[in-house]
Design an enzyme around this catalytic site. Sequence first.
Site, mmCIF file in Angstrom:
data_model
loop_
_atom_site.group_PDB
_atom_site.id
_atom_site.type_symbol
_atom_site.label_atom_id
_atom_site.label_comp_id
_atom_site.label_asym_id
_atom_site.label_seq_id
_atom_site.Cartn_x
_atom_site.Cartn_y
_atom_site.Cartn_z
ATOM 1 C CD GLU A 142 -3.146 -0.795 2.056
ATOM 2 O OE1 GLU A 142 -2.962 -0.148 3.248
ATOM 3 O OE2 GLU A 142 -3.957 -1.466 1.905
ATOM 4 C CD GLU A 298 -4.133 -5.693 2.873
ATOM 5 O OE1 GLU A 298 -4.656 -5.066 3.848
ATOM 6 O OE2 GLU A 298 -2.886 -5.479 2.606
HETATM 7 C C1 GLA Z 1 -4.012 -2.306 5.184
HETATM 8 C C2 GLA Z 1 -2.571 -3.099 5.155
HETATM 9 C C3 GLA Z 1 -2.521 -4.022 6.358
HETATM 10 C C4 GLA Z 1 -3.462 -4.107 7.350
HETATM 11 C C5 GLA Z 1 -4.870 -3.630 7.012
HETATM 12 C C6 GLA Z 1 -5.843 -3.553 8.070
HETATM 13 O O1 GLA Z 1 -4.652 -2.920 4.091
HETATM 14 O O2 GLA Z 1 -2.082 -3.447 3.976
HETATM 15 O O3 GLA Z 1 -1.152 -4.319 6.481
HETATM 16 O O4 GLA Z 1 -3.141 -3.102 8.149
HETATM 17 O O5 GLA Z 1 -4.979 -2.394 6.411
HETATM 18 O O6 GLA Z 1 -7.080 -3.428 7.589
#
Ligand code: GLA
Length: 668
Positions: A142, A298
């Site tokens: 991210e 995710e």
């Molecule tokens: C992001 C991050 C993860 C985690 C999630 C929690 O997507 O990439 O590592 O912290 O948020 O929702």
Amino acid sequence: MHYGADYNPEQWPEEIWPDDVARMREAGVTMVSLGIFSWARIQPREGEFDFAWLDRVIDLLHEGGIAVDLATATASPPPWASAAYPELLPQDENGSVYWPGSRQQFAPSSPVYRRLAGELVTAIAARYAQHPAVVMWHVNNEYGCHLNMDYSDAARDAFRRWLADRYGDIDALNVAWGTNFWAQRYQAFDEVFPPRKAPYSLNPGQVLDYHRFTSDMLLECYLMERDLIRAAGATQPITTNFMGAFKPANYEQWAPHLDLISDDCYPDPNDPESFRAAAFQRDLVRSFKPDVPWYLMEQATNALNWRPSNAPKAPGQMAALSAQAIGRGADGILFFQWRQSRAGAEKFHSAMLPHAGTDTRTWREVTALGADLAKLPQLPVGGRDARVAIVFDWENWWAVEASDHPMNGLDYVAVVQRWYRALHRRHVQVDLVPAARVDDRYALVIAPLLGLVREEDAAALTSFVGGGGHLLAGPYTDVVDEADRFRVGGFLTQLGEAFGVRLEDFGALVAPDAPSSTPGEREARFGGAAIIESVGTLLAEEIHVTDAAVEASFIGGRRDGDPALTVRRTGDGTARYLATVPDERGVQAVVDHVLADAGVEPVVAGLPEHIEAARRGSLLTLVNHGGAAAEPVEVPVTGTDAITGETVERVRLGAYDWAFVLSADEGR
Ligand code: GLA
């Protein structure tokens, strides 16, 4: 179809790992993203690598038949790195440092961060490029998520280089940024700073370029890692996880550099309409690379930890949102994370394997979905089914949300999503693309807030209308050039002819916008003639028709009686200009009107608004997002159930039920 999660084995004693793998198999997990936050474990000191534990966990996963999406571990530099090289820490616009103690504390343009990250990636790639367990590479994590913009000295130096590269000589920058205004004229690139905290409004050209620069710096980090992975001889696909419509990174420009798009998406269970925002995000990421399936990298199985109130998902909602993603092009359904953490900031965040164990609703839903997905045949790619596009453009987003506009505080994504929701409620398939990617594949194109129009954008939209397409744009269309300057000759200088409209003034409305006439007054004046009855928001522009018909007028207020919606017909094509952003109801009415004119059909006709229908080639996906309170719905549809292989003639959808139906005529 991959199923799995982020896996953080370093948070657990090694004795737990075999149990993890066994449970993964039970849940139907096929792939895990490994090592995303493992830098401190892989490299305990500069120059010293410890791969023994990672070797063991990768081998264990491989023996268990679980594939690995191997991370490059560069997302969170270890404490030794910031202690030895504090210059790699990022800063905000006031010069405050983002200190260690959390994650992502690195300045993307910092040469020392890049050197250290490069050394780490080189070592990881050399070791695992040929490992049979590794099927994909997960670069960083991210990018820019917490640290949207960095104003550090590393950024200052990189910005100067970036500007020299973009403009060649300082006079070109002076022209682009209009620096004769407020004595901002520069003599050399070394006089330029990032747009840090200043006494008053910053130069808009400088701010817009800083957005471009920020996106480019993050992209450079990605490209550096990608190239190092390839240099080690790795042949697996390489990705980095996107976050949908994420302002700091212009993913449209990033997408060609990713082998497959992966995306993280966390709709809020407290918001009963968040499934439409999730659908928007899926359509956006699919549109980046329509010919390749994308991965939902995710999502949460249940509750989060980071919103003010973290509601659990309703029973069935997790699978319903997963089905939505598949219906809109995903070939991977993954979660953050595999096993719920015992410690750390995310210990309340749900996971596939909850802290409360396997006798839980979450575990039952996770294993049930895994079993269903395992039965799916190879699905068609789809990706080119939409006949409607909404124009989505990062540079417009940056430009229109800058300060010193007729309407400050405007939310670009909120306006775009208002149009998207109206199409979604009508079960119409939509792509989200920049104007330059508009072509005759589409019957209808909606361009909200396209204020910054490049020549290629204007050319694509004009030829779209010339070829018989239906275009709806406005307000605030064709106002500035690429440098956020007015073009010579007023507004709508490139598209005014296509619309047959001249734009004189923007007419900002005071929020909250309210109707300025009663239904009785409207009836008395217009009888049944009005096709749209809604409250305009944000802007009520003063437009003049030069060669178009008026389809709707403002009633009341300072534009009383003036055109609000115009249409110019040329051959089969239409170009409509809308001088305001109607409220939700008005947007729906305009959408219904233009869909009918363009002859666009829904994916499935006659469905209630809480039922979602998506087309992916021969796959039809139906999802009931209505929750327990909504009536079950029966939809007549013939084909083969993609999971059971049985022939279906109708599907019954209770709360959060979903169905994948492959159409008989197009085959599987
Ligand atoms: C992001 C991050 C993860 C985690 C999630 C929690 O997507 O990439 O590592 O912290 O948020 O929702």
